[in-house]
Design an enzyme around this catalytic site. Structure first.
Site, short mmCIF file in Angstrom:
data_model
loop_
_atom_site.label_atom_id
_atom_site.label_comp_id
_atom_site.label_asym_id
_atom_site.label_seq_id
_atom_site.Cartn_x
_atom_site.Cartn_y
_atom_site.Cartn_z
N ASP A 65 -2.98 34.97 -9.41
CA ASP A 65 -4.20 34.17 -9.40
C ASP A 65 -4.04 32.86 -8.62
OD1 ASP A 65 -2.45 33.29 -11.40
OD2 ASP A 65 -4.06 32.62 -12.72
N HIS A 66 -2.82 32.60 -8.10
CA HIS A 66 -2.59 31.39 -7.32
C HIS A 66 -2.26 31.67 -5.85
CE1 HIS A 66 -2.48 28.46 -10.73
NE2 HIS A 66 -2.35 29.60 -11.38
#
Length: 304
Positions: A65-66
């Site tokens: 998610d990063h």
């Protein structure tokens, strides 16, 4: 001045109106990005900013998610006819992780420079940004970032004359140039007073509360911090997965005393983070539940 936009505020997975966490800044024609989750490109487009000026991309850690938005972003930067190098900064394993992601973006018209963070903290100077990294407490190696725009001292003619600096060099030294004449090196510090307060933004996601975060956020004009959970019954889950509640983030802000604090990196289960802000603001008044594409322009203090 420094322009910034919190492109996404989501954690774990994107939602229809919430992209994954990413922060973009612009200073003196150069853009910097911290994290690049899914939805980052869309948010940049909706903000109306450009891919072309992104010179630096920093990563807190390598959970999907990063970083999952990186291959598409690199392709878009290439399609924007960028040829200048792009510097990537991140924890150990940076080149290995990015090379694996680039299997779908193998050819780019610009070189990539890899700068892996060493130790618990490291400083980088690049494109006018002074970047300080600090290790936080997540379930994998993870760092926070403080971005500073330094500000030189005021011109001091008495100091310049005392140091016997020729007047014809004064204006050029103020611009940061250095000269050597008759074996004497003339530098900017010979004509300027003490450095003035610059601009500082501190960013942290995916961590339990630590003293390092408090220290990093001291003196910040803006502190952006994870507030993954607002619900009281999620406190144990935050500890288990090494995340932070909104209330814990507020306690960090109360210790560091930034001018303003924004919460980000919300759990998908927390659809309306503003519902929890009454209790959070009792801990630190100057804290807000940020939303995607919240923007701010920070300028130097006119009284300095």
């Amino acid at each position: 001045m420094l322009d910034l936009c919190l492109l996404g505020t989501g954690g774990m997975m994107p939602l229809p109106k919430r992209a994954l966490t990413a922060l973009m800044t612009r200073f003196n024609g150069s853009s910097l990005l911290i994290d690049c989750g899914e939805g980052t490109q869309v948010s940049i487009r909706e903000k109306g900013w450009s891919f072309h000026q992104i010179d630096v991309i920093c990563f807190t850690h390598y959970h999907g998610d990063h970083i999952s938005g990186l291959p598409g972003l690199l392709l878009s930067m290439g399609n924007a006819e960028r040829t200048e190098p792009v510097t990537l900064i991140g924890p150990k394993g940076l080149e290995r992780v990015v090379s694996a992601l680039r299997c779908i973006a193998p050819e780019l018209p610009f070189p990539i420079i890899y700068r892996e963070i060493e130790g618990a903290a490291q400083h980088f100077s690049i494109h006018g940004y002074e970047i300080d990294t600090y290790k936080v407490n997540h379930n994998i190696l993870c760092y926070g970032y403080s971005i500073e725009i330094p500000r030189a001292g005021r011109f001091d003619p008495e100091k310049a004359e005392k140091n016997q600096v020729p007047k014809r060099l004064w204006s050029r030294l103020q611009k940061g140039e250095t000269f050597t004449e008759d074996g004497i090196v003339y530098t900017q510090d010979m004509i300027l007073g003490p450095k003035r307060k610059g601009i500082k933004v501190t960013y942290c996601t995916d961590s339990r509360p630590t003293d390092a975060i408090v220290e990093a956020a001291k003196g910040a004009d803006l502190f952006i911090c994870e507030g993954m959970y607002g619900e009281k019954d999620k406190a144990a889950k935050a500890v288990e997965h090494r995340h932070m509640t909104m209330q814990e983030a507020a306690k960090i802000a109360a210790k560091a005393m930034p001018r303003e604090a924004w919460l980000t990196h919300y759990s998908p289960s927390m659809v309306r983070p503003e519902e929890y802000m009454d209790s959070v603001k009792k801990i630190y008044e100057h804290i807000k539940a940020a939303r995607d594409r919240w923007s701010l322009t920070l300028d130097f203090d006119k009284n300095e």
